[in-house]
Scaffold this motif. Sequence first.
Motif, PDB file in Angstrom:
ATOM      1  N   SER A 289     -34.001  37.116   0.756  1.00 26.26           N
ATOM      2  CA  SER A 289     -33.699  38.334  -0.002  1.00 26.26           C
ATOM      3  C   SER A 289     -32.944  39.341   0.857  1.00 26.26           C
ATOM      4  CB  SER A 289     -34.994  38.963  -0.521  1.00 26.26           C
ATOM      5  OG  SER A 289     -35.628  38.097  -1.448  1.00 26.26           O
ATOM      6  N   LEU A 290     -33.299  39.434   2.136  1.00 26.50           N
ATOM      7  CA  LEU A 290     -32.585  40.338   3.035  1.00 26.50           C
ATOM      8  C   LEU A 290     -31.122  39.921   3.165  1.00 26.50           C
ATOM      9  CD1 LEU A 290     -32.691  42.725   4.982  1.00 26.50           C
ATOM     10  CD2 LEU A 290     -33.436  41.142   6.775  1.00 26.50           C
ATOM     11  N   CYS A 291     -30.890  38.624   3.276  1.00 26.50           N
ATOM     12  CA  CYS A 291     -29.514  38.125   3.344  1.00 26.50           C
ATOM     13  C   CYS A 291     -28.769  38.423   2.042  1.00 26.50           C
ATOM     14  CB  CYS A 291     -29.530  36.628   3.630  1.00 26.50           C
ATOM     15  SG  CYS A 291     -27.906  35.915   3.963  1.00 26.50           S
ATOM     16  N   ARG A 292     -29.458  38.298   0.914  1.00 28.77           N
ATOM     17  CA  ARG A 292     -28.840  38.562  -0.387  1.00 28.77           C
ATOM     18  C   ARG A 292     -28.405  40.021  -0.526  1.00 28.77           C
ATOM     19  NH1 ARG A 292     -29.919  35.551  -5.260  1.00 28.77           N
ATOM     20  NH2 ARG A 292     -30.862  33.522  -4.850  1.00 28.77           N
ATOM     21  N   VAL A 293     -29.151  40.937   0.077  1.00 23.72           N
ATOM     22  CA  VAL A 293     -28.814  42.359  -0.040  1.00 23.72           C
ATOM     23  C   VAL A 293     -27.383  42.608   0.426  1.00 23.72           C
ATOM     24  CG1 VAL A 293     -29.320  44.654   0.874  1.00 23.72           C
ATOM     25  CG2 VAL A 293     -31.190  43.197   0.107  1.00 23.72           C
ATOM     26  N   GLY A 294     -27.033  42.037   1.583  1.00 20.91           N
ATOM     27  CA  GLY A 294     -25.672  42.207   2.084  1.00 20.91           C
ATOM     28  C   GLY A 294     -24.639  41.522   1.221  1.00 20.91           C
ATOM     29  N   LEU A 295     -24.941  40.303   0.782  1.00 23.59           N
ATOM     30  CA  LEU A 295     -23.978  39.536  -0.008  1.00 23.59           C
ATOM     31  C   LEU A 295     -23.797  40.120  -1.408  1.00 23.59           C
ATOM     32  CD1 LEU A 295     -25.104  35.927   1.022  1.00 23.59           C
ATOM     33  CD2 LEU A 295     -23.090  37.167   1.822  1.00 23.59           C
ATOM     34  N   ASN A 296     -24.838  40.752  -1.962  1.00 24.91           N
ATOM     35  CA  ASN A 296     -24.745  41.310  -3.316  1.00 24.91           C
ATOM     36  C   ASN A 296     -23.944  42.605  -3.376  1.00 24.91           C
ATOM     37  OD1 ASN A 296     -26.124  39.417  -4.927  1.00 24.91           O
ATOM     38  ND2 ASN A 296     -28.105  40.183  -4.235  1.00 24.91           N
ATOM     39  N   GLY A 297     -23.688  43.224  -2.253  1.00 24.29           N
ATOM     40  CA  GLY A 297     -22.897  44.441  -2.266  1.00 24.29           C
ATOM     41  C   GLY A 297     -21.420  44.183  -2.485  1.00 24.29           C
ATOM     42  N   GLN A 298     -20.954  42.986  -2.132  1.00 27.62           N
ATOM     43  CA  GLN A 298     -19.522  42.692  -2.219  1.00 27.62           C
ATOM     44  C   GLN A 298     -18.986  42.717  -3.647  1.00 27.62           C
ATOM     45  OE1 GLN A 298     -18.357  38.707  -1.098  1.00 27.62           O
ATOM     46  NE2 GLN A 298     -16.483  39.430  -0.112  1.00 27.62           N
ATOM     47  N   PRO A 299     -19.646  42.075  -4.637  1.00 29.18           N
ATOM     48  CA  PRO A 299     -19.119  42.142  -6.009  1.00 29.18           C
ATOM     49  C   PRO A 299     -19.066  43.556  -6.579  1.00 29.18           C
ATOM     50  CG  PRO A 299     -20.752  40.389  -5.798  1.00 29.18           C
ATOM     51  CD  PRO A 299     -20.825  41.190  -4.546  1.00 29.18           C
ATOM     52  N   PHE A 300     -19.893  44.458  -6.052  1.00 32.09           N
ATOM     53  CA  PHE A 300     -19.859  45.851  -6.501  1.00 32.09           C
ATOM     54  C   PHE A 300     -18.691  46.615  -5.872  1.00 32.09           C
ATOM     55  CE2 PHE A 300     -21.043  50.222  -5.324  1.00 32.09           C
ATOM     56  CZ  PHE A 300     -21.163  50.794  -6.580  1.00 32.09           C
ATOM     57  N   LEU A 301     -18.430  46.355  -4.601  1.00 35.98           N
ATOM     58  CA  LEU A 301     -17.418  47.122  -3.879  1.00 35.98           C
ATOM     59  C   LEU A 301     -15.990  46.728  -4.234  1.00 35.98           C
ATOM     60  CD1 LEU A 301     -19.073  47.200  -0.341  1.00 35.98           C
ATOM     61  CD2 LEU A 301     -18.720  49.161  -1.851  1.00 35.98           C
ATOM     62  N   LEU A 302     -15.753  45.444  -4.438  1.00 34.50           N
ATOM     63  CA  LEU A 302     -14.378  44.981  -4.629  1.00 34.50           C
ATOM     64  C   LEU A 302     -13.700  45.580  -5.866  1.00 34.50           C
ATOM     65  CD1 LEU A 302     -14.653  41.240  -3.530  1.00 34.50           C
ATOM     66  CD2 LEU A 302     -13.417  43.087  -2.374  1.00 34.50           C
ATOM     67  N   PRO A 303     -14.327  45.595  -7.053  1.00 35.36           N
ATOM     68  CA  PRO A 303     -13.656  46.223  -8.205  1.00 35.36           C
ATOM     69  C   PRO A 303     -13.345  47.701  -7.974  1.00 35.36           C
ATOM     70  CG  PRO A 303     -15.481  44.869  -8.953  1.00 35.36           C
ATOM     71  CD  PRO A 303     -15.601  44.965  -7.469  1.00 35.36           C
ATOM     72  N   LEU A 304     -14.248  48.399  -7.281  1.00 31.34           N
ATOM     73  CA  LEU A 304     -13.994  49.804  -6.977  1.00 31.34           C
ATOM     74  C   LEU A 304     -12.792  49.957  -6.053  1.00 31.34           C
ATOM     75  CD1 LEU A 304     -17.593  51.237  -6.419  1.00 31.34           C
ATOM     76  CD2 LEU A 304     -16.113  51.553  -8.404  1.00 31.34           C
ATOM     77  N   LEU A 305     -12.707  49.101  -5.039  1.00 34.25           N
ATOM     78  CA  LEU A 305     -11.578  49.146  -4.111  1.00 34.25           C
ATOM     79  C   LEU A 305     -10.268  48.910  -4.850  1.00 34.25           C
ATOM     80  CD1 LEU A 305     -10.376  49.123  -1.200  1.00 34.25           C
ATOM     81  CD2 LEU A 305     -10.860  46.664  -1.150  1.00 34.25           C
ATOM     82  N   PHE A 306     -10.249  47.888  -5.696  1.00 31.55           N
ATOM     83  CA  PHE A 306      -9.013  47.536  -6.402  1.00 31.55           C
ATOM     84  C   PHE A 306      -8.581  48.634  -7.382  1.00 31.55           C
ATOM     85  CE2 PHE A 306     -10.281  42.822  -5.856  1.00 31.55           C
ATOM     86  CZ  PHE A 306      -9.801  42.848  -4.561  1.00 31.55           C
ATOM     87  N   GLN A 307      -9.551  49.287  -8.028  1.00 29.87           N
ATOM     88  CA  GLN A 307      -9.207  50.281  -9.044  1.00 29.87           C
ATOM     89  C   GLN A 307      -8.970  51.676  -8.468  1.00 29.87           C
ATOM     90  OE1 GLN A 307     -11.667  49.997 -12.730  1.00 29.87           O
ATOM     91  NE2 GLN A 307     -12.503  48.136 -11.837  1.00 29.87           N
ATOM     92  N   LEU A 308      -9.811  52.090  -7.498  1.00 26.74           N
ATOM     93  CA  LEU A 308      -9.692  53.441  -6.960  1.00 26.74           C
ATOM     94  C   LEU A 308      -8.607  53.568  -5.900  1.00 26.74           C
ATOM     95  CD1 LEU A 308     -13.472  54.446  -6.617  1.00 26.74           C
ATOM     96  CD2 LEU A 308     -11.898  54.938  -8.485  1.00 26.74           C
TER      97      LEU A 308
END
Length: 504
Positions: A289-308
């Motif tokens: 679960s600790l490893c997942r915390v880091g990996l789960n942040g990427q799908p959230f950040l990428l759309p924001l980066l591309f749009q903003l």
Amino acid sequence: MTMSSKVDHAAQPEVSLPALRSGRRPLVPLIVAAAFLMESIDSTVLNTSIPTIATDLRVMPLTLHMAITVYTLSLAVFIPMSGWLADRVGAKRLFCGALGLFMLGSALCGASQNLEGLLAARALQGFGGAMTTPVGRLILLRSFDKRDLAWAMSFMVTPVLIGPFLGPLLGGLITTYASWRWIFYLNLPVGAAAIAATLAFIAPDPEIPRRRFDLKGFLLVALAFACLQLSIENTTAPFLPGFMRLIVALLIPGAALLYVYGARNTAHPALDLTLLRSRTFRIGVLAGSLCRVGLNGQPFLLPLLFQLCYGLSALQSGSITFTAAIGSLITRPLMVPLLRRFGFRRLMLVTPILGAIVIAGCAGFTSTTPRPLLMAYLVLSSLVSSVQFNAQNMLIYAELPPDRLSASVSIAAVAQQISMGLGISLAATFLAVVGNPATGPVQRDFTLVFLLMAVIPLLSLPQFLRLRSEDGAEVSGWRADRKAKPSDAIPRFWPGRDRRRDPA
């Protein structure tokens, strides 16, 4: 926190696998995967449709984020009772009932005329989803013996990885070219098909000894997870002192209630924390679960980066991030040979390192990076995440006896839900801290946040080092005295393969 229990689990009767024809058995993971995909998409599908829905319902767009919060909160609250209900009414019947509730909630969401109706319908959806995920996993675990489990469970993780990328793209397409209400109405035919396939192809439940429902324990953990989930959800709000006070006000009682629950001594707990005494289960749940915390942040950040930062529309952004689903699809046929060749220990040590590398690599993206290169990198990144998630899910159940499975799926599902929310919330918090509230996040802010998130998977390595080479060998098929053969990757239950083992 103590985890004492008076239950003699060794004395409990063994749970046998249900009889199932070899020709039908490969359909079981496909049915469960279809239900998982529907539930996973619904967790993110509203993100790109919020402005349109808010206009139609005549509310502020920020207010509509409550529809997402209510759904995730309902999931967190009701997951702990899924194992007991599965034993009480049967996993097959509960799975169909949960899909029916999810469909009813979807229909009511689509027909909502105001915010209150939408929130109530989303809560009902969340209750159905809270039963669907752990019970579907339980059906898989009970349908296959351990030597065939790796192949079967490789289907389970694919929807979980595809959903966060497919949801925003699907929501953008439907909102742009049809009514937002079809976001929910599309669940109806998918759910109906899954129920029909479940009734036709999934075997009846084995005999399971019934246990009393721990009502006090359920209320404790439900309230604790509600506090924790609300605390996590509020970290995505504007980074103001008032919200910080709310986060702390919810986090402290949530942690205290969990401590009180863990100190209880009851024969049939709502969440059986004695399962954490199993080394492989504990490492798989906590370190995974600790490893997942880091990996789960990427799908959230990428759309924001591309749009903003890059000025892309939601639809353009979704068309890029959706390519990550290809990596998940590539991983599925690779999991069995990878596990047979390297075993759990090596995979669980390598994948957090690779995960950290691919997250940090996103820090090098710029507005001039060619789109084909972005897409290829996302495929590689998703492949790494998929291998890690698959291996973690299999490790959790690798050493557990059949009579502990219904209790284990609830804990695993809760850990997965919390790690997913925490990954998104940490990424949002980091972005709020390093960014300028007046101007919003810029390229250098995303660069720093990607590097911070890349550190988190590495924190799981000390626990994964506690694994032994032979751990989970019955599931992985790994043996120290031989290398994997190509034929080992073919499931033994596949039609046409070794029919003499299955006279039915």
